[in-house]
Design a protein around this motif. Structure first.
Motif, PDB file in Angstrom:
ATOM      1  N   LEU A 184       0.804  -1.144  -0.063  1.00 42.65           N
ATOM      2  CA  LEU A 184      -0.244  -0.032   0.097  1.00 42.65           C
ATOM      3  C   LEU A 184       0.762   1.305  -0.051  1.00 42.65           C
ATOM      4  O   LEU A 184       1.965   1.225   0.567  1.00 42.65           O
ATOM      5  N   VAL A 185       0.301   2.205  -0.547  1.00 37.29           N
ATOM      6  CA  VAL A 185       0.733   3.831  -0.544  1.00 37.29           C
ATOM      7  C   VAL A 185      -0.436   4.413   0.131  1.00 37.29           C
ATOM      8  O   VAL A 185      -1.614   4.537  -0.244  1.00 37.29           O
ATOM      9  N   SER A 186      -0.179   4.454   1.521  1.00 38.82           N
ATOM     10  CA  SER A 186      -1.155   4.985   2.532  1.00 38.82           C
ATOM     11  C   SER A 186      -0.681   6.273   2.704  1.00 38.82           C
ATOM     12  O   SER A 186       0.262   6.847   3.361  1.00 38.82           O
ATOM     13  N   VAL A 187      -1.887   7.345   2.726  1.00 43.87           N
ATOM     14  CA  VAL A 187      -1.589   8.887   3.090  1.00 43.87           C
ATOM     15  C   VAL A 187      -2.476   8.579   4.409  1.00 43.87           C
ATOM     16  O   VAL A 187      -3.657   8.584   4.355  1.00 43.87           O
ATOM     17  N   VAL A 188      -1.966   9.218   5.625  1.00 36.42           N
ATOM     18  CA  VAL A 188      -2.387   9.246   6.935  1.00 36.42           C
ATOM     19  C   VAL A 188      -2.816  10.683   7.087  1.00 36.42           C
ATOM     20  O   VAL A 188      -1.905  11.572   7.438  1.00 36.42           O
ATOM     21  N   LEU A 189      -4.188  10.849   7.437  1.00 34.68           N
ATOM     22  CA  LEU A 189      -4.800  12.101   7.785  1.00 34.68           C
ATOM     23  C   LEU A 189      -4.845  11.967   9.188  1.00 34.68           C
ATOM     24  O   LEU A 189      -4.336  11.173   9.806  1.00 34.68           O
ATOM     25  N   ASP A 190      -5.581  12.908   9.859  1.00 35.80           N
ATOM     26  CA  ASP A 190      -5.787  13.100  11.232  1.00 35.80           C
ATOM     27  C   ASP A 190      -6.799  12.052  11.775  1.00 35.80           C
ATOM     28  O   ASP A 190      -6.552  11.436  12.782  1.00 35.80           O
ATOM     29  N   ARG A 191      -7.788  11.562  11.092  1.00 35.10           N
ATOM     30  CA  ARG A 191      -8.712  10.688  11.509  1.00 35.10           C
ATOM     31  C   ARG A 191      -8.811   9.549  10.526  1.00 35.10           C
ATOM     32  O   ARG A 191      -9.529   8.319  10.916  1.00 35.10           O
ATOM     33  N   ALA A 192      -8.250   9.219   9.545  1.00 31.71           N
ATOM     34  CA  ALA A 192      -8.228   8.447   8.439  1.00 31.71           C
ATOM     35  C   ALA A 192      -7.002   8.007   7.724  1.00 31.71           C
ATOM     36  O   ALA A 192      -6.434   8.948   7.472  1.00 31.71           O
ATOM     37  N   GLN A 193      -6.867   6.865   7.017  1.00 29.10           N
ATOM     38  CA  GLN A 193      -5.993   6.626   6.238  1.00 29.10           C
ATOM     39  C   GLN A 193      -6.450   6.195   4.960  1.00 29.10           C
ATOM     40  O   GLN A 193      -7.351   5.626   4.772  1.00 29.10           O
ATOM     41  N   TYR A 194      -6.073   6.717   3.755  1.00 29.20           N
ATOM     42  CA  TYR A 194      -6.376   6.508   2.530  1.00 29.20           C
ATOM     43  C   TYR A 194      -5.397   5.858   1.640  1.00 29.20           C
ATOM     44  O   TYR A 194      -4.102   6.301   1.793  1.00 29.20           O
ATOM     45  N   PHE A 195      -5.692   4.947   0.945  1.00 24.86           N
ATOM     46  CA  PHE A 195      -4.710   4.299   0.072  1.00 24.86           C
ATOM     47  C   PHE A 195      -4.696   4.699  -1.393  1.00 24.86           C
ATOM     48  O   PHE A 195      -5.664   4.582  -2.131  1.00 24.86           O
ATOM     49  N   ARG A 196      -3.704   5.555  -1.706  1.00 18.00           N
ATOM     50  CA  ARG A 196      -3.642   6.073  -3.065  1.00 18.00           C
ATOM     51  C   ARG A 196      -2.752   5.409  -4.097  1.00 18.00           C
ATOM     52  O   ARG A 196      -3.003   5.666  -5.122  1.00 18.00           O
ATOM     53  N   GLY A 197      -2.511   4.238  -3.569  1.00 15.53           N
ATOM     54  CA  GLY A 197      -1.773   3.087  -4.347  1.00 15.53           C
ATOM     55  C   GLY A 197      -1.795   1.718  -3.687  1.00 15.53           C
ATOM     56  O   GLY A 197      -1.832   1.892  -2.432  1.00 15.53           O
ATOM     57  N   SER A 198      -2.391   0.771  -4.379  1.00 15.77           N
ATOM     58  CA  SER A 198      -2.522  -0.476  -3.624  1.00 15.77           C
ATOM     59  C   SER A 198      -2.494  -1.568  -4.582  1.00 15.77           C
ATOM     60  O   SER A 198      -2.685  -1.690  -5.973  1.00 15.77           O
ATOM     61  N   HIS A 199      -2.227  -2.737  -3.853  1.00  9.76           N
ATOM     62  CA  HIS A 199      -2.097  -4.131  -4.577  1.00  9.76           C
ATOM     63  C   HIS A 199      -2.742  -5.079  -3.534  1.00  9.76           C
ATOM     64  O   HIS A 199      -2.149  -5.091  -2.717  1.00  9.76           O
ATOM     65  N   GLY A 200      -3.677  -5.877  -3.935  1.00  9.37           N
ATOM     66  CA  GLY A 200      -4.114  -7.015  -3.383  1.00  9.37           C
ATOM     67  C   GLY A 200      -5.169  -6.745  -2.156  1.00  9.37           C
ATOM     68  O   GLY A 200      -5.787  -7.693  -1.459  1.00  9.37           O
ATOM     69  N   LEU A 201      -5.593  -5.609  -2.267  1.00 13.90           N
ATOM     70  CA  LEU A 201      -6.872  -5.367  -1.210  1.00 13.90           C
ATOM     71  C   LEU A 201      -7.940  -6.117  -2.082  1.00 13.90           C
ATOM     72  O   LEU A 201      -8.330  -6.126  -3.269  1.00 13.90           O
ATOM     73  N   ASP A 202      -9.033  -6.425  -1.206  1.00 10.96           N
ATOM     74  CA  ASP A 202     -10.260  -7.048  -1.358  1.00 10.96           C
ATOM     75  C   ASP A 202     -11.428  -6.536  -0.472  1.00 10.96           C
ATOM     76  O   ASP A 202     -11.110  -5.953   0.604  1.00 10.96           O
TER      77      ASP A 202
END
Length: 175
Positions: A55-73
């Motif tokens: 994952l390429v995870s961008v972490v905000l104050d209350r959530a993390q968002y995956f701006r790039g990913s492989h293998g999530l379902d």
């Protein structure tokens, strides 16, 4: 006494640091043009490590968002993120350092996370995504369903992937 959101390290960075959050906004990471490129890097890392998720995870104050990913379902592939308090990646951001968990079921910070209890994450290794301005905006990480160790060489490889990700993100800012 420290609050639960503090990591205990002297240079800990709060997730709600306004300069860090402004940096994330300035990088326009909510635009979808970058997702494919970052997902390609994630796929390379997953293959190299023999793990199902990167994952390429961008972490905000209350959530993390995956701006790039492989293998999530499932729901994580649909939502492309999780609450920050569940995340392994928050520890990378807070400490501005790699975070390695060989067996999450036994890890004092992670064993109660729904990502461990429900989603079955057992191992994790993540390194900081540090912008050219010095802000840690998230983590480049790999994770899997079996306990495993990570070497210094593994962390060096993750740092190389993180550098590629940041270079691509910063090129968008300049272009």
């Amino acid at each position: 006494m420290m609050s639960p959101s503090q990591s205990g390290t002297p240079d800990a960075q709060a997730l709600d640091n306004s300069a860090r959050l402004q940096e994330i906004a300035d990088l326009r990471l909510n635009e979808s043009d970058i997702d494919g490129i970052l997902s390609e890097v994630a796929a390379e890392a997953a293959a190299q490590f023999g793990l199902p998720i990167a994952l390429v995870s961008v972490v905000l104050d209350r959530a993390q968002y995956f701006r790039g990913s492989h293998g999530l379902d499932g729901w994580m592939a649909t939502t492309r993120g999780t609450p920050a308090e569940w995340s392994f990646c928050q520890h990378v951001v807070r400490n501005r350092a790699p975070f390695v968990v060989e067996d999450a079921q036994d890890h004092p910070l992670m064993h109660d996370s729904p990502l461990v209890r429900i989603e079955g994450v057992r191992c994790y290794a993540g390194v900081p995504l540090v912008t050219f301005r010095g802000h840690v905006i998230g983590s480049f990480c790999v994770q899997g369903p079996e306990a495993r160790s990570f070497t210094k060489y593994d962390l060096a490889q993750l740092r190389r992937y993180a550098k590629r990700v940041i270079t691509r993100i910063e090129q968008r800012r300049q272009g």
